[in-house]
Structure formats: structure tokens, C-alpha cells
Design a protein around this motif. Structure first.
Motif, PDB file in Angstrom:
ATOM      1  N   SER A  79       0.740  -1.018  -0.008  1.00 37.11           N
ATOM      2  CA  SER A  79       0.129   0.062   0.007  1.00 37.11           C
ATOM      3  C   SER A  79       0.897   1.372  -0.077  1.00 37.11           C
ATOM      4  N   ALA A  80       0.527   2.355  -0.867  1.00 41.49           N
ATOM      5  CA  ALA A  80       1.133   3.422  -0.807  1.00 41.49           C
ATOM      6  C   ALA A  80       0.496   4.366   0.094  1.00 41.49           C
ATOM      7  N   ASN A  81      -0.410   3.893   0.876  1.00 41.96           N
ATOM      8  CA  ASN A  81      -1.192   4.875   1.789  1.00 41.96           C
ATOM      9  C   ASN A  81      -0.989   4.573   3.271  1.00 41.96           C
ATOM     10  N   ARG A  82      -0.868   3.262   3.592  1.00 42.34           N
ATOM     11  CA  ARG A  82      -0.918   2.788   5.014  1.00 42.34           C
ATOM     12  C   ARG A  82       0.137   1.760   5.137  1.00 42.34           C
ATOM     13  N   PRO A  83       0.522   1.450   6.422  1.00 41.34           N
ATOM     14  CA  PRO A  83       1.644   0.496   6.679  1.00 41.34           C
ATOM     15  C   PRO A  83       1.068  -0.629   6.410  1.00 41.34           C
ATOM     16  N   THR A  84       1.883  -1.951   6.097  1.00 37.02           N
ATOM     17  CA  THR A  84       1.629  -3.122   6.268  1.00 37.02           C
ATOM     18  C   THR A  84       2.525  -3.886   7.276  1.00 37.02           C
ATOM     19  N   ARG A  85       1.621  -4.360   8.125  1.00 39.84           N
ATOM     20  CA  ARG A  85       2.217  -5.134   9.269  1.00 39.84           C
ATOM     21  C   ARG A  85       2.636  -6.455   9.172  1.00 39.84           C
ATOM     22  N   PHE A  86       3.663  -6.923   9.955  1.00 42.46           N
ATOM     23  CA  PHE A  86       3.829  -8.219  10.045  1.00 42.46           C
ATOM     24  C   PHE A  86       4.313  -8.806  11.169  1.00 42.46           C
ATOM     25  N   ARG A  87       4.251 -10.137  11.529  1.00 41.10           N
ATOM     26  CA  ARG A  87       4.593 -10.608  12.901  1.00 41.10           C
ATOM     27  C   ARG A  87       5.124 -12.113  12.498  1.00 41.10           C
ATOM     28  N   ILE A  88       6.534 -12.215  12.740  1.00 39.89           N
ATOM     29  CA  ILE A  88       7.169 -13.468  12.590  1.00 39.89           C
ATOM     30  C   ILE A  88       7.549 -14.095  13.850  1.00 39.89           C
ATOM     31  N   GLU A  89       6.793 -15.558  13.963  1.00 42.36           N
ATOM     32  CA  GLU A  89       7.326 -16.146  15.217  1.00 42.36           C
ATOM     33  C   GLU A  89       7.655 -17.753  14.609  1.00 42.36           C
ATOM     34  N   PRO A  90       8.908 -18.054  14.329  1.00 42.53           N
ATOM     35  CA  PRO A  90       9.087 -19.366  13.672  1.00 42.53           C
ATOM     36  C   PRO A  90       9.227 -20.327  14.775  1.00 42.53           C
ATOM     37  N   ASP A  91       8.641 -21.612  14.558  1.00 42.91           N
ATOM     38  CA  ASP A  91       8.580 -22.494  15.331  1.00 42.91           C
ATOM     39  C   ASP A  91      10.093 -23.051  15.749  1.00 42.91           C
ATOM     40  N   ALA A  92      10.128 -24.237  16.629  1.00 51.62           N
ATOM     41  CA  ALA A  92      11.206 -24.730  17.385  1.00 51.62           C
ATOM     42  C   ALA A  92      12.204 -25.298  16.108  1.00 51.62           C
ATOM     43  N   GLU A  93      11.458 -25.901  15.268  1.00 56.48           N
ATOM     44  CA  GLU A  93      12.257 -26.539  14.209  1.00 56.48           C
ATOM     45  C   GLU A  93      12.902 -25.523  13.436  1.00 56.48           C
ATOM     46  N   VAL A  94      12.397 -24.290  13.065  1.00 56.91           N
ATOM     47  CA  VAL A  94      12.940 -23.509  12.240  1.00 56.91           C
ATOM     48  C   VAL A  94      13.935 -22.635  12.824  1.00 56.91           C
ATOM     49  N   GLN A  95      13.601 -22.279  14.265  1.00 54.84           N
ATOM     50  CA  GLN A  95      14.760 -21.750  15.056  1.00 54.84           C
ATOM     51  C   GLN A  95      15.933 -22.613  15.177  1.00 54.84           C
ATOM     52  N   GLY A  96      15.855 -24.013  15.026  1.00 50.83           N
ATOM     53  CA  GLY A  96      17.129 -24.689  15.122  1.00 50.83           C
ATOM     54  C   GLY A  96      17.680 -24.585  13.630  1.00 50.83           C
ATOM     55  N   LEU A  97      16.777 -24.296  12.812  1.00 50.83           N
ATOM     56  CA  LEU A  97      17.606 -23.977  11.341  1.00 50.83           C
ATOM     57  C   LEU A  97      18.483 -22.741  11.460  1.00 50.83           C
ATOM     58  N   VAL A  98      17.854 -21.724  12.024  1.00 53.95           N
ATOM     59  CA  VAL A  98      18.339 -20.162  12.108  1.00 53.95           C
ATOM     60  C   VAL A  98      19.538 -20.222  12.838  1.00 53.95           C
ATOM     61  N   ALA A  99      19.620 -21.135  13.888  1.00 55.31           N
ATOM     62  CA  ALA A  99      20.917 -21.390  14.674  1.00 55.31           C
ATOM     63  C   ALA A  99      22.047 -22.122  13.937  1.00 55.31           C
TER      64      ALA A  99
END
Length: 197
Positions: free
Chosen positions: A24-44
Motif C-alpha cells: 500500500s502507498a497510503n498505509r503501513p503493512t504490518r508483519f509478525r514472524i514467530e518461527p517454530d522450534a524446528e525453524v529456530q533450530g535451522l536459524v541457529a
């Protein structure tokens, strides 16, 4: 110092892409990211640390002017790294304010000695991946030399084979001389007081 992590969004375990043309060129686009334990292990594993727990990244992408955008968010995570001295696990809570500015007319500085800009501006991509920003921000926020409580580096000594290593006393001969003069009752050695010359 460790080399910065450089990966493409396709290689990342966390991805939350937003196509710029659809923002949108007029309002913010919100996001929320909360990866699960498996994905957090991949990040580590990607960051080369022992564990990532409780990771979250929330914020918004806002239009700036007619063609530019800014991303602002708050990153939170608990990370576990080996102590740089003892290799014992060290747990650190990370909470970071993250900001990126994406400019349509961004120009890359040219020349042999290019200074990296101190601000957080970068060229406007076709896709802004909030997940990639989260992983990059986490990598930058990691302690470089995590230290377990009570872990101390031993004094380093350097000497060629067969020679005795130098001690602090060897490196400060005038301190030893001053101590000897005190024991002999002679006070400070000549030239030791300020103003002599």
C-alpha cells in the motif's frame, strides 16, 4: 572478527516476503514472524550457534514519499553460544530495534576507496523479505565473544623454543628499579620525578 552472514532469501529458513508493487502507498503493512522450534533450530545452524529460542520479529513496512519504503520492527530472541574461553554454553537475550530504508533512487558509491554509508539505506528491491531482515539483524546482534561467568583468559606468554617467556616485570624494568630503590631507602630513581630533565 567473524565474516558477516551472506545468504539469499531462498536459502533462509525464515521468509516473510512482500512484493513491493503490491504494498500500500497510503498505509503501513504490518508483519509478525514467530518461527517454530524446528525453524529456530535451522536459524541457529545457519548462524553457527548452539540454539535460538523465543525468536520473534514484528513491525511494519511504511511508504516514504511516492516510491520509497521503510521497514521498522522489534527483534527478540534468546540465543545460546559456546563461551569463547571455556566452550561452556552462554545464554544471551537479544532485543533489538531494527530499521531499514529502501530507496528507489539509491545509488551505490563508486571509487577505489568506498566508504560504507552509516545509515541503513539500501536499494529498493522487488521483494522486501522481513524474514531475511530478521535473520540478518540477529546475526549482527550476536555477541562476538560470549563469556561464561567466571571465565578468564590466561596470560599469554610468547618466547622462542628453549627461552624463558617475558614476564610483566621484564617488560617494566623501571618499576623493578623503583622497587629496589625503595627497599634501599633511596626514594625514586633519578629522573623519575616530574619536571626533571
Amino acid at each position: 572478527m567473524p565474516e558477516p552472514v551472506q545468504v539469499s532469501s531462498a536459502d533462509l529458513p525464515v521468509s516473510c516476503p512482500f512484493r513491493v508493487a503490491a504494498l500500500s502507498a497510503n498505509r503501513p503493512t504490518r508483519f509478525r514472524i514467530e518461527p517454530d522450534a524446528e525453524v529456530q533450530g535451522l536459524v541457529a545452524a545457519l548462524l553457527g550457534i548452539s540454539a535460538v529460542r523465543g525468536m520473534s520479529f514484528k513491525g511494519e513496512i511504511r511508504p516514504m514519499g511516492k516510491r520509497d519504503f521503510e521497514l521498522e520492527g522489534r527483534l527478540a530472541a534468546t540465543v545460546v553460544q559456546p563461551c569463547s574461553v571455556t566452550l561452556a554454553p552462554v545464554t544471551t537475550r537479544i532485543e533489538e530495534e531494527v530499521s531499514r530504508h529502501y530507496l528507489a533512487n539509491y545509488t551505490v558509491p563508486e571509487g577505489e576507496e568506498v566508504e560504507i554509508p552509516e545509515d541503513d539505506s539500501e536499494p529498493l528491491p522487488e521483494v522486501i523479505d522481513a524474514g531475511a531482515v530478521a535473520v540478518e539483524a540477529l546475526a549482527l546482534a550476536l555477541p562476538l565473544y560470549p563469556r561464561a561467568p567466571g571465565a578468564e583468559l590466561d596470560a599469554a606468554s610468547f618466547a622462542p623454543p628453549g627461552a624463558a617467556p617475558l614476564s610483566d616485570t621484564d617488560l617494566k624494568p623501571f618499576a623493578s628499579l623503583a622497587e629496589l630503590r625503595r627497599k634501599m631507602g633511596g626514594g625514586e630513581p633519578a629522573g623519575g620525578a616530574e619536571g626533571d630533565g
